[in-house]
Structures are given as structure tokens and as C-alpha cells.
Design a protein around this motif. Structure first.
Motif, PDB file in Angstrom:
ATOM      1  N   PRO A  13       0.847  -1.201   0.000  1.00 12.22           N
ATOM      2  CA  PRO A  13       0.000   0.000   0.000  1.00 12.22           C
ATOM      3  C   PRO A  13       0.877   1.243   0.000  1.00 12.22           C
ATOM      4  N   TYR A  15       0.776   5.495   0.159  1.00 14.91           N
ATOM      5  CA  TYR A  15       0.072   6.766   0.291  1.00 14.91           C
ATOM      6  C   TYR A  15       1.111   7.874   0.413  1.00 14.91           C
ATOM      7  N   GLU A  17       4.069   8.280  -1.061  1.00 12.96           N
ATOM      8  CA  GLU A  17       5.361   7.659  -0.755  1.00 12.96           C
ATOM      9  C   GLU A  17       6.426   7.976  -1.812  1.00 12.96           C
ATOM     10  N   ASP A  52      -2.990   4.529  -2.827  1.00  9.79           N
ATOM     11  CA  ASP A  52      -4.180   4.806  -2.031  1.00  9.79           C
ATOM     12  C   ASP A  52      -4.541   6.298  -2.092  1.00  9.79           C
ATOM     13  N   ASN A  80      -8.435   8.192  -1.321  1.00  9.34           N
ATOM     14  CA  ASN A  80      -7.758   7.584  -0.170  1.00  9.34           C
ATOM     15  C   ASN A  80      -8.758   6.744   0.632  1.00  9.34           C
ATOM     16  N   HIS A  83      -5.025   2.513   4.754  1.00  9.29           N
ATOM     17  CA  HIS A  83      -4.061   1.417   4.687  1.00  9.29           C
ATOM     18  C   HIS A  83      -4.703   0.032   4.545  1.00  9.29           C
ATOM     19  N   ALA A 104       5.137   0.059   2.252  1.00  3.60           N
ATOM     20  CA  ALA A 104       6.000   0.536   1.175  1.00  3.60           C
ATOM     21  C   ALA A 104       7.289   1.181   1.682  1.00  3.60           C
ATOM     22  N   ASP A 105       7.378   1.443   2.981  1.00  2.00           N
ATOM     23  CA  ASP A 105       8.575   2.147   3.465  1.00  2.00           C
ATOM     24  C   ASP A 105       9.692   1.174   3.854  1.00  2.00           C
ATOM     25  N   GLN A 107      10.124  -0.655   6.333  1.00  2.00           N
ATOM     26  CA  GLN A 107      10.518  -0.729   7.751  1.00  2.00           C
ATOM     27  C   GLN A 107      10.553  -2.185   8.181  1.00  2.00           C
ATOM     28  N   LYS A 141       6.170   5.311  20.693  1.00  2.00           N
ATOM     29  CA  LYS A 141       5.545   4.338  19.774  1.00  2.00           C
ATOM     30  C   LYS A 141       5.733   2.907  20.297  1.00  2.00           C
ATOM     31  N   ARG A 205      12.672  -4.614  13.089  1.00  2.00           N
ATOM     32  CA  ARG A 205      12.003  -3.476  12.459  1.00  2.00           C
ATOM     33  C   ARG A 205      12.995  -2.332  12.325  1.00  2.00           C
ATOM     34  N   ARG A 208      12.285   4.235   9.194  1.00  2.00           N
ATOM     35  CA  ARG A 208      11.818   4.606   7.857  1.00  2.00           C
ATOM     36  C   ARG A 208      12.973   5.285   7.117  1.00  2.00           C
ATOM     37  N   THR A 213       5.929   9.246   8.505  1.00  2.00           N
ATOM     38  CA  THR A 213       4.871   8.293   8.853  1.00  2.00           C
ATOM     39  C   THR A 213       3.513   8.853   8.428  1.00  2.00           C
ATOM     40  N   LYS A 214       2.639   7.950   7.964  1.00  2.00           N
ATOM     41  CA  LYS A 214       1.288   8.377   7.570  1.00  2.00           C
ATOM     42  C   LYS A 214       0.334   8.125   8.735  1.00  2.00           C
TER      43      LYS A 214
HETATM   44  N1  UDP Z   1      -0.834   3.950   3.917  1.00  2.63           N
HETATM   45  C1  UDP Z   1      -1.882   3.850   3.009  1.00  2.63           C
HETATM   46  N2  UDP Z   1      -2.979   4.653   3.193  1.00  2.63           N
HETATM   47  C2  UDP Z   1      -3.087   5.528   4.242  1.00  2.63           C
HETATM   48  C3  UDP Z   1      -2.020   5.582   5.176  1.00  2.63           C
HETATM   49  C4  UDP Z   1      -0.915   4.781   4.990  1.00  2.63           C
HETATM   50  O1  UDP Z   1      -1.824   3.076   2.057  1.00  2.63           O
HETATM   51  O2  UDP Z   1      -4.103   6.218   4.327  1.00  2.63           O
HETATM   52  C5  UDP Z   1       0.358   3.079   3.731  1.00  2.63           C
HETATM   53  C6  UDP Z   1       1.694   3.797   3.721  1.00  2.63           C
HETATM   54  O3  UDP Z   1       2.015   4.279   2.432  1.00  2.63           O
HETATM   55  C7  UDP Z   1       2.639   2.688   4.172  1.00  2.63           C
HETATM   56  C8  UDP Z   1       1.785   1.886   5.128  1.00  2.63           C
HETATM   57  O4  UDP Z   1       0.435   2.215   4.836  1.00  2.63           O
HETATM   58  O5  UDP Z   1       3.036   1.850   3.109  1.00  2.63           O
HETATM   59  C9  UDP Z   1       2.097   2.160   6.594  1.00  2.63           C
HETATM   60  O6  UDP Z   1       2.156   3.541   6.839  1.00  2.63           O
HETATM   61  P1  UDP Z   1       3.325   4.222   7.675  1.00  2.63           P
HETATM   62  O7  UDP Z   1       4.636   3.610   7.313  1.00  2.63           O
HETATM   63  O8  UDP Z   1       3.217   5.696   7.487  1.00  2.63           O
HETATM   64  O9  UDP Z   1       2.917   3.805   9.153  1.00  2.63           O
HETATM   65  P2  UDP Z   1       3.909   3.525  10.393  1.00  2.63           P
HETATM   66  O10 UDP Z   1       4.908   2.501   9.916  1.00  2.63           O
HETATM   67  O11 UDP Z   1       4.540   4.819  10.726  1.00  2.63           O
HETATM   68  O12 UDP Z   1       3.003   3.000  11.452  1.00  2.63           O
END
Ligand code: UDP
Ligand code: MG
Length: 318
Positions: A13, A15, A17, A52, A80, A83, A104-105, A107, A141, A205, A208, A213-214
Motif C-alpha cells: 500500500p 500513500y 510515498e 491509495d 484515499n 491502509h 511501502a517504506d 521498515q 511508539k 524493524r 523509515r 509516517t502516515k
Molecule cells: N498507507 C496507506 N494509506 C493511508 C495511510 C498509509 O496506504 O491512508 C500506507 C503507507 O504508504 C505505508 C503503510 O500504509 O506503506 C504504513 O504507513 P506508515 O509507514 O506511514 O505507518 P507507520 O509505519 O509509521 O506505522
């Protein structure tokens, strides 16, 4: 020979990115090529980026990549959807024998995919990626996530500890998931409900590498509450218990008043009365709020709106 191999689809996924995607494509692309070359997966295996409703150049980058490399494909959603629904779109709108979902990041360590494949070959239908260390997460977190997993357990929800949305599933597991009609999605609690033989693969883990972060605090808390209210009715039950408890307290208070009245006559305490009214009004409002939250969930469910809407698909053979 390649007919015995399973066609793998890595669902990512995305968003907004654009910052991290070029790096992600390099890493995940070379991993998939390696898996194909070593005959671990079918040569038609692909990575599927789900856009997304990004407002940056994410979709343009994905489209360009699918022209260059046939292992890349993409689905763009009409807006959108979040996720969880982006992951669902990547799994339900495609055809493969095996699915991996991963952020997609990067992590989550994508080299764990190979270990997941081994578990599938051992007969597992679902393999959960579990974070071994969270050293790169912020203090907040790390501990808020820990508290969340503990709370979920306390509320009777079966989720895999320290597992997010990095997992491998067979076609059978995904088809079974499709039988869950709910609109309020919280995949990490839904997958254990699917059942079948499953296992875990551990990984570290990472931080990023680019982009932000989204999931800012409020969105993260909303997601956590959505998980609790979709899978546990304990908060509703707590409201009932609270009601009984307050009734009991009121009875005690009534006895006390009657006693004071009979012994010393009526001495009306203004302060105690105001305190009680405020506390009970607060409790009642919170209780109504909790009931309202569940009602809102039912409201969303009965409408049965589509989980996602596809705008465009690129890089698929059919
Ligand atoms: N993402 C998405 N739609 C959204 C929010 C996030 O597809 O509305 C995707 C984002 O691109 C990423 C994944 O969900 O691939 C996790 O997001 P993020 O890494 O920002 O979350 P974190 O790892 O900080 O919890
Ligand atoms: Mg992330």
C-alpha cells in the motif's frame, strides 16, 4: 517445471510515498528477481503497488516502473481509502497463489519473505511477520504499541503479539478472508479468525529510510480504537457493570442520607450533591458515547459500501 512453482504477489500500500518508492522498488525488485531466479516462486510473480489516493507523484512513479520492469504492477484507487482497504484491494483485485502484504517504506525486513516461503512449503496457510526488536521506534511508539497489544489481550481479542500487516497468505487463506463481509477492517485481528495452520517469522524493524509516517498520533489512536471496538464488546459490558456499580453506590448514599436525616435531621450538603451530579453525568455521557461508537459501527456495516474503488490498473497481463 515452473508450473509447480507458486505465483507470488507482493502487495504494497502506498500513500504519498514518492520519497521512499525509488529505494523500495530497487530493494523489493531485486529480492523478487532473486526468488524467481532461484526457482522459489513462479516467474510470473509480481510486486503490486496500491496507490491509495496519493496527492504526490506516487502513481506516476508506479506507472513508470511498470513500463520498465514486468515484475511491477499497480492498482490506483479512486481516492484515499486507508491502509487496510488498500491492502485488501491488492489482494482481492488480483490473481495469485501466494500473497505477501508489506508496507511501502520497507521498515519491515523484506528478506523475511524467503523464510515465509519455507513455512508455506511446510504446509502453513498464513505466516505472520513478527517484530523482534523495536529499537528504531520512538520510546512513545514502542510502549504505546506494547500497551495496545496487552489491552487487546485483556479485552479478549486474539492478535499476534508485535505483528502488524507484514504477512504471507495462500490463495485459500485470502479466499476465506473474503467471506468476512465487514467494512470496519482490522486485518491483524481478522487473520487469526481465518484460522488454518499458521506460523511466525521474526525480523528486526528498521527506521523509515525516507518520507514521513502516515500514522500521526491521532490517526494511530483512531486505528487502535477501531481495532478494539471491531473485535471486543468488553467496553459495552463495562458500561453495564459501571451502571450496576453506580446503582449500588447510590443505594449506599441513600442509606447514608436516611441515617443522617433520622439522627441529626436534614443537613443538605450542597458540595456533595454537586459532586455527585457532575460525576454521574460524566459517567453517563461516557457510557452513551461508548454505546454510540458501537452504533456507528453498525451504521457503517449496514450500508455495505464498497471496500475500495479501482480507478486504474497497470502491469497485469489480463
Ligand atoms: N498507507 C496507506 N494509506 C493511508 C495511510 C498509509 O496506504 O491512508 C500506507 C503507507 O504508504 C505505508 C503503510 O500504509 O506503506 C504504513 O504507513 P506508515 O509507514 O506511514 O505507518 P507507520 O509505519 O509509521 O506505522
Ligand atoms: Mg512505516
Amino acid at each position: 517445471m515452473s508450473d509447480d512453482l507458486k505465483k507470488l504477489l507482493i502487495v504494497m500500500p502506498c500513500y504519498n510515498e514518492e520519497e521512499v518508492l525509488p529505494q523500495t522498488m530497487k530493494v523489493i525488485g531485486s529480492l523478487l528477481k532473486k526468488l524467481i531466479k532461484s526457482k522459489k516462486v513462479h516467474p510470473e510473480s509480481k510486486v503490486c503497488f496500491v496507490n491509495d489516493g496519493s496527492s504526490d507523484k506516487t502513481w506516476a512513479l508506479i506507472k513508470k516502473a511498470t513500463v520498465k520492469e514486468k515484475i511491477f504492477s499497480g492498482i490506483s484507487l479512486s481516492r484515499n481509502f486507508g491502509h487496510q482497504k488498500a491492502i485488501i484491494a491488492g489482494m482481492y483485485d488480483t490473481d495469485a497463489d501466494l500473497y505477501v502484504t508489506i508496507d511501502a517504506d520497507l521498515q519491515d525486513d523484506c528478506s523475511a519473505i524467503e523464510k515465509m516461503l519455507d513455512k508455506i512449503n511446510d504446509g502453513c496457510e498464513i505466516v505472520y511477520g513478527v517484530r523482534d526488536s523495536r529499537d528504531t521506534d520512538t520510546w512513545f511508539k514502542k510502549y504505546s504499541a506494547l500497551a495496545f497489544y496487552k489491552l487487546m489481550k485483556l479485552l479478549g481479542v486474539n492478535i499476534v503479539y508485535n505483528h502488524a500487516d507484514f504477512r504471507m497468505m495462500t490463495r485459500r487463506a485470502v479466499n476465506t478472508l473474503k467471506q468476512f463481509p465487514e467494512r470496519n477492517l482490522f486485518l491483524r485481528a481478522m487473520m487469526p479468525l481465518v484460522g488454518f495452520k499458521s506460523d511466525k517469522v521474526y525480523y528486526d524493524r528498521k527506521a523509515r529510510p525516507a518520507g514521513e509516517t502516515k500514522y500521526p498520533l491521532m490517526k494511530m489512536m483512531g486505528f487502535a480504537w477501531s481495532g478494539i471496538s471491531s473485535f471486543s464488546i468488553v467496553p459495552l459490558r463495562l458500561v453495564t457493570f459501571m451502571g450496576f456499580f453506580i446503582c449500588f453506590l447510590s443505594l449506599c448514599f441513600l442509606c447514608f442520607i436516611v441515617y443522617r436525616w433520622s439522627v441529626r435531621g436534614t443537613i443538605v450538603g450542597w458540595a456533595s450533591l454537586v459532586t455527585i451530579i457532575t460525576i454521574f453525568s460524566g459517567v453517563q455521557l461516557v457510557s452513551l458515547g461508548i454505546i454510540g461508537e458501537y452504533l456507528a459501527k453498525i451504521f457503517v456495516e449496514v450500508k455495505q459500501r464498497p471496500l475500495y474503488i479501482v480507478d486504474e490498473k497497470v502491469g497485469f497481463n489480463d
